[in-house]
Design a protein around this motif. Structure first.
Motif, PDB file in Angstrom:
ATOM      1  N   ALA A 163       0.839  -1.190   0.000  1.00 40.40           N
ATOM      2  CA  ALA A 163       0.000   0.000   0.000  1.00 40.40           C
ATOM      3  C   ALA A 163       0.878   1.246   0.000  1.00 40.40           C
ATOM      4  CB  ALA A 163      -0.907   0.006   1.222  1.00 40.40           C
ATOM      5  N   GLN A 164       0.445   2.282  -0.733  1.00 43.40           N
ATOM      6  CA  GLN A 164       1.238   3.512  -0.823  1.00 43.40           C
ATOM      7  C   GLN A 164       1.510   4.101   0.551  1.00 43.40           C
ATOM      8  OE1 GLN A 164       2.270   5.558  -3.904  1.00 43.40           O
ATOM      9  NE2 GLN A 164       3.586   6.119  -2.178  1.00 43.40           N
ATOM     10  N   ALA A 165       0.496   4.156   1.407  1.00 45.09           N
ATOM     11  CA  ALA A 165       0.679   4.759   2.733  1.00 45.09           C
ATOM     12  C   ALA A 165       1.684   3.965   3.566  1.00 45.09           C
ATOM     13  CB  ALA A 165      -0.666   4.846   3.457  1.00 45.09           C
ATOM     14  N   ASP A 166       1.587   2.633   3.508  1.00 42.36           N
ATOM     15  CA  ASP A 166       2.538   1.801   4.254  1.00 42.36           C
ATOM     16  C   ASP A 166       3.946   1.967   3.715  1.00 42.36           C
ATOM     17  OD1 ASP A 166       0.663   0.779   5.981  1.00 42.36           O
ATOM     18  OD2 ASP A 166       0.305  -1.046   4.825  1.00 42.36           O
ATOM     19  N   PHE A 167       4.086   2.006   2.392  1.00 46.90           N
ATOM     20  CA  PHE A 167       5.403   2.135   1.777  1.00 46.90           C
ATOM     21  C   PHE A 167       6.070   3.443   2.185  1.00 46.90           C
ATOM     22  CE2 PHE A 167       8.186   3.554  -1.664  1.00 46.90           C
ATOM     23  CZ  PHE A 167       9.026   2.462  -1.788  1.00 46.90           C
ATOM     24  N   ASP A 168       5.293   4.527   2.201  1.00 47.34           N
ATOM     25  CA  ASP A 168       5.862   5.822   2.576  1.00 47.34           C
ATOM     26  C   ASP A 168       6.428   5.785   3.989  1.00 47.34           C
ATOM     27  OD1 ASP A 168       5.278   6.914   0.127  1.00 47.34           O
ATOM     28  OD2 ASP A 168       3.379   7.804   0.766  1.00 47.34           O
ATOM     29  N   TYR A 177       7.252   2.929   5.749  1.00 50.53           N
ATOM     30  CA  TYR A 177       8.259   1.868   5.855  1.00 50.53           C
ATOM     31  C   TYR A 177       9.559   2.230   5.155  1.00 50.53           C
ATOM     32  CZ  TYR A 177      10.352  -2.210   3.377  1.00 50.53           C
ATOM     33  OH  TYR A 177      11.200  -3.110   2.779  1.00 50.53           O
ATOM     34  N   TYR A 178       9.466   2.676   3.905  1.00 54.64           N
ATOM     35  CA  TYR A 178      10.661   2.855   3.077  1.00 54.64           C
ATOM     36  C   TYR A 178      11.178   4.286   3.134  1.00 54.64           C
ATOM     37  CZ  TYR A 178      13.803   2.415  -0.914  1.00 54.64           C
ATOM     38  OH  TYR A 178      14.916   2.403  -1.721  1.00 54.64           O
ATOM     39  N   ASN A 179      10.355   5.251   2.694  1.00 52.60           N
ATOM     40  CA  ASN A 179      10.794   6.641   2.728  1.00 52.60           C
ATOM     41  C   ASN A 179      10.910   7.148   4.155  1.00 52.60           C
ATOM     42  OD1 ASN A 179      10.836   6.838  -0.100  1.00 52.60           O
ATOM     43  ND2 ASN A 179       8.659   7.352  -0.161  1.00 52.60           N
ATOM     44  N   GLY A 180      10.110   6.569   5.052  1.00 47.77           N
ATOM     45  CA  GLY A 180      10.095   7.001   6.442  1.00 47.77           C
ATOM     46  C   GLY A 180      11.180   6.348   7.269  1.00 47.77           C
ATOM     47  N   ALA A 196      12.933   3.438   7.237  1.00 50.25           N
ATOM     48  CA  ALA A 196      14.134   2.829   6.656  1.00 50.25           C
ATOM     49  C   ALA A 196      15.119   3.883   6.182  1.00 50.25           C
ATOM     50  CB  ALA A 196      13.748   1.890   5.518  1.00 50.25           C
ATOM     51  N   ASN A 197      14.649   4.854   5.403  1.00 52.67           N
ATOM     52  CA  ASN A 197      15.579   5.767   4.739  1.00 52.67           C
ATOM     53  C   ASN A 197      15.682   7.147   5.365  1.00 52.67           C
ATOM     54  OD1 ASN A 197      16.594   4.022   2.738  1.00 52.67           O
ATOM     55  ND2 ASN A 197      14.664   4.190   1.631  1.00 52.67           N
ATOM     56  N   SER A 198      14.753   7.505   6.253  1.00 51.88           N
ATOM     57  CA  SER A 198      14.879   8.788   6.943  1.00 51.88           C
ATOM     58  C   SER A 198      15.338   8.618   8.389  1.00 51.88           C
ATOM     59  CB  SER A 198      13.539   9.539   6.920  1.00 51.88           C
ATOM     60  OG  SER A 198      13.203   9.903   5.601  1.00 51.88           O
ATOM     61  N   THR A 199      15.360   7.379   8.873  1.00 51.06           N
ATOM     62  CA  THR A 199      15.816   7.128  10.242  1.00 51.06           C
ATOM     63  C   THR A 199      17.017   6.184  10.255  1.00 51.06           C
ATOM     64  OG1 THR A 199      13.526   7.378  11.024  1.00 51.06           O
ATOM     65  CG2 THR A 199      15.116   6.423  12.554  1.00 51.06           C
ATOM     66  N   LEU A 200      16.822   4.939   9.812  1.00 47.22           N
ATOM     67  CA  LEU A 200      17.902   3.955   9.908  1.00 47.22           C
ATOM     68  C   LEU A 200      19.082   4.305   9.011  1.00 47.22           C
ATOM     69  CD1 LEU A 200      15.934   0.568  10.086  1.00 47.22           C
ATOM     70  CD2 LEU A 200      16.817   1.972  11.964  1.00 47.22           C
ATOM     71  N   TRP A 201      18.814   4.669   7.763  1.00 50.72           N
ATOM     72  CA  TRP A 201      19.911   4.947   6.827  1.00 50.72           C
ATOM     73  C   TRP A 201      20.853   6.034   7.359  1.00 50.72           C
ATOM     74  CZ3 TRP A 201      21.869   2.741   2.432  1.00 50.72           C
ATOM     75  CH2 TRP A 201      22.775   3.501   1.696  1.00 50.72           C
ATOM     76  N   PRO A 202      20.362   7.215   7.751  1.00 49.82           N
ATOM     77  CA  PRO A 202      21.310   8.215   8.253  1.00 49.82           C
ATOM     78  C   PRO A 202      22.017   7.793   9.539  1.00 49.82           C
ATOM     79  CG  PRO A 202      19.040   8.995   8.453  1.00 49.82           C
ATOM     80  CD  PRO A 202      19.006   7.766   7.614  1.00 49.82           C
ATOM     81  N   ILE A 203      21.322   7.103  10.437  1.00 50.83           N
ATOM     82  CA  ILE A 203      21.977   6.670  11.676  1.00 50.83           C
ATOM     83  C   ILE A 203      23.057   5.633  11.368  1.00 50.83           C
ATOM     84  CG2 ILE A 203      21.621   5.391  13.830  1.00 50.83           C
ATOM     85  CD1 ILE A 203      18.933   6.826  14.106  1.00 50.83           C
ATOM     86  N   PHE A 204      22.747   4.672  10.514  1.00 45.39           N
ATOM     87  CA  PHE A 204      23.734   3.646  10.175  1.00 45.39           C
ATOM     88  C   PHE A 204      24.937   4.233   9.441  1.00 45.39           C
ATOM     89  CE2 PHE A 204      21.192  -0.593  10.357  1.00 45.39           C
ATOM     90  CZ  PHE A 204      20.738  -0.253  11.622  1.00 45.39           C
ATOM     91  N   HIS A 205      24.761   5.398   8.817  1.00 40.84           N
ATOM     92  CA  HIS A 205      25.861   6.064   8.114  1.00 40.84           C
ATOM     93  C   HIS A 205      26.412   7.238   8.918  1.00 40.84           C
ATOM     94  CE1 HIS A 205      24.234   3.700   4.756  1.00 40.84           C
ATOM     95  NE2 HIS A 205      25.434   3.802   4.243  1.00 40.84           N
ATOM     96  N   LEU A 227      20.748  14.161  10.349  1.00 40.14           N
ATOM     97  CA  LEU A 227      19.786  14.045   9.249  1.00 40.14           C
ATOM     98  C   LEU A 227      18.677  13.040   9.547  1.00 40.14           C
ATOM     99  CD1 LEU A 227      22.231  14.017   6.183  1.00 40.14           C
ATOM    100  CD2 LEU A 227      21.022  15.967   7.192  1.00 40.14           C
ATOM    101  N   ALA A 228      18.747  12.383  10.707  1.00 37.57           N
ATOM    102  CA  ALA A 228      17.753  11.362  11.032  1.00 37.57           C
ATOM    103  C   ALA A 228      16.463  12.005  11.526  1.00 37.57           C
ATOM    104  CB  ALA A 228      18.305  10.418  12.092  1.00 37.57           C
ATOM    105  N   HIS A 229      15.342  11.497  11.031  1.00 38.53           N
ATOM    106  CA  HIS A 229      14.017  11.976  11.438  1.00 38.53           C
ATOM    107  C   HIS A 229      13.229  10.769  11.944  1.00 38.53           C
ATOM    108  CE1 HIS A 229      14.958  15.733   9.343  1.00 38.53           C
ATOM    109  NE2 HIS A 229      15.330  14.995   8.313  1.00 38.53           N
ATOM    110  N   TYR A 230      13.015  10.712  13.245  1.00 36.37           N
ATOM    111  CA  TYR A 230      12.316   9.561  13.829  1.00 36.37           C
ATOM    112  C   TYR A 230      10.876   9.933  14.171  1.00 36.37           C
ATOM    113  CZ  TYR A 230      10.745   5.976  17.030  1.00 36.37           C
ATOM    114  OH  TYR A 230      10.018   4.987  17.625  1.00 36.37           O
ATOM    115  N   SER A 231       9.964   9.012  13.883  1.00 34.71           N
ATOM    116  CA  SER A 231       8.587   9.144  14.365  1.00 34.71           C
ATOM    117  C   SER A 231       8.044   7.757  14.663  1.00 34.71           C
ATOM    118  CB  SER A 231       7.692   9.842  13.339  1.00 34.71           C
ATOM    119  OG  SER A 231       7.327   8.959  12.288  1.00 34.71           O
ATOM    120  N   ARG A 232       7.192   7.673  15.671  1.00 32.47           N
ATOM    121  CA  ARG A 232       6.591   6.387  16.016  1.00 32.47           C
ATOM    122  C   ARG A 232       5.722   5.873  14.880  1.00 32.47           C
ATOM    123  NH1 ARG A 232       4.679   7.373  22.324  1.00 32.47           N
ATOM    124  NH2 ARG A 232       6.771   7.707  23.188  1.00 32.47           N
ATOM    125  N   ALA A 233       5.043   6.787  14.196  1.00 33.30           N
ATOM    126  CA  ALA A 233       4.173   6.359  13.097  1.00 33.30           C
ATOM    127  C   ALA A 233       4.986   5.685  11.997  1.00 33.30           C
ATOM    128  CB  ALA A 233       3.408   7.556  12.538  1.00 33.30           C
TER     129      ALA A 233
END
Length: 455
Positions: free
Chosen positions: A70-75, A77-80, A82-91, A96-102
């Motif tokens: 689903a588009q909402a889930d993908f946003d 999971y992936y853009n949210g 995975a790539n706005s939280t985990l990716w910057p922290i792992f690098h 640049l990390a943006h964390y949200s519970r949602a």
């Protein structure tokens, strides 16, 4: 030996008679063809609601299982997450990390969809190989659903030190997720040490070299991913003779070429790389008109603001450098914001006197290895490599630099451009011995042997 079940965010289905693109696809498909099995991943399609059971496509003993999201889930999971939280922290880019519970809830919800999609496809004797940071929770979710099969996980990014990891509010949950696997593979010993340090006193090493944590014994090891070394070395001479490579060399008019090839990502250190080239031209004026730098940086994650910002920054830097140093018959910096076919790249690598690979942090960086494998052993180019790329742990015959030190990188470029051919040959031969001993097939076999041992 049972079937192999591979799970990754995306899959790379290959039509009969065509070659897979990229080292991971080569390794995964070779393993699946040997053992038979299933490759589960996102189909690339986004719907208004979750797509239900994955669509199956069979090719011999291999089954592709393609999951719509689903588009909402993908946003989320992936853009949210995975790539706005985990990716910057792992690098190590925690600013640049943006964390949200949602977003994390969406990340775990999609991982649960992967787990539910996989369950009906499993058979007794299967072994499961999960790939990368998008799917870290999957192993524990499968355990929660009663799966007892051996499950391995390979992380394709760096793993951060405990101080950096703790900036993730739910880092303890992530560490519990990783402890649910039978094999956890990382690129380097540095990454392995960081994970063990993050687990702190919650583990002990057993006599057989495994890690005991949470009542389970698991393998935690470095498995440096690699390339199809012999294939690249064999293909490079023909690629050097392709029309595209001839056009490139003709345009240089005898000038030396420095080449960089990276996804457009803030982890790659591209602004500082541009500044290092500017410093080369400032400190060694005789290089002006005699060397060109070509940076290929195909866009990625263009909808994320941080990626839009770095694209604008690079465009501005390229314009500034060319405006300052260009002449009527020479453009010092060529910035290509587009993809180039892999075979074409081999011809470009072989044409370049210097390969410039200076990420601020990278799990491995296969461009460094491809550049080396593509060289003419009689007249090889020189690799300038960041100490923060995983490849630096193996390719120590490169010129190793700290990418935060722009002047030192410029000095390494000057050294590379003036290095005698005998030294270039020695360095190249040393790195090729490493790449031949640890190619993509060796990486795959080592990991699967560890997973088989867990069985």
């Amino acid at each position: 030996m049972g079937r192999l079940i591979v799970v990754s965010n995306r899959i790379a289905p290959v039509e009969e008679g065509t070659a897979p693109q990229g080292g991971l696809a080569v390794a995964v498909l070779a393993a699946l063809k040997e053992a038979g099995g299933v490759w589960l991943g996102w189909s690339g399609k986004l719907l208004d609601a979750p797509g239900g059971a994955p669509k199956l496509k069979r090719a011999g003993s291999l089954t592709y299982a393609m999951l719509d999201l689903a588009q909402a889930d993908f946003d989320l999971y992936y853009n949210g997450h995975a790539n706005s939280t985990l990716w910057p922290i792992f690098h190590y880019r925690i600013q640049l990390a943006h964390y949200s519970r949602a977003a994390e809830d969406g990340y775990r919800r999609v991982n649960a969809q992967f787990a539910d999609a996989l369950l009906p496809l499993l058979r007794p004797g299967d072994r499961i190989w999960v790939h990368d940071y998008q799917l870290i929770p999957l192993g524990r979710l499968l355990r929660d659903r009663g799966v007892t099969a051996p499950i391995g996980f390979f992380l394709h990014t760096p793993f951060p030190t405990p101080e950096v990891l703790r900036t993730l509010p739910t880092h303890e949950v992530l560490l519990q997720d990783l402890a649910a696997y039978d094999v956890v593979g990382l690129h380097t010993t540095r990454d392995r040490d960081a994970l063990l340090a993050a687990w702190h006193r919650g583990w002990r090493e057993t006599p057989d070299g495994r890690i005991e944590i949470g009542g389970r014994r698991i393998v935690v090891e470095s498995f440096p991913i690699s390339i199809e070394t012999e294939e690249i070395a064999a293909d490079a001479p023909a690629a050097w003779n392709m029309r595209s490579a001839h056009r490139l060399r003709d345009s240089l008019v005898g000038r030396d070429l420095i080449i960089g090839v990276d996804r457009l990502d803030y982890s790659k250190g591209l602004p500082r790389r541009f500044e290092a080239f500017r410093t080369l031209l400032e400190r060694w004026p005789d290089r002006r008109g005699r060397v060109s730098f070509m940076q290929i940086a195909p866009p990625t994650r263009g909808e994320v603001a941080d990626y839009q910002e770095i694209r604008h920054q690079l465009e501005s830097l390229a314009g500034s450098i060319n405006g300052e140093f260009a002449d009527i018959d020479w453009v010092p910096l060529r910035y290509l914001n587009k993809s180039v076919p892999r075979k074409t790249l081999l011809g470009f690598y072989r044409s370049a006197r210097v390969g410039l690979v200076t990420p601020m942090r990278d799990g491995m960086n296969l461009v460094a290895k491809e550049y080396v494998a593509a060289q003419d052993p009689e007249d090889p180019g020189v690799l300038v490599l960041s100490e923060f790329a995983g490849a630096a742990e193996e390719l120590d015959a490169a010129l190793i630099v700290n990418p935060f030190d722009v002047e030192r990188v410029a000095e390494a470029l000057e050294r590379a451009l003036t290095m005698p051919v005998e030294e270039r040959r020695d360095r190249h031969a040393s790195m090729m011995r490493v790449l031949r001993a640890n190619d993509i097939g060796h990486w795959r076999r080592r990991f699967l042997a560890a997973l088989e041992g867990a069985a």
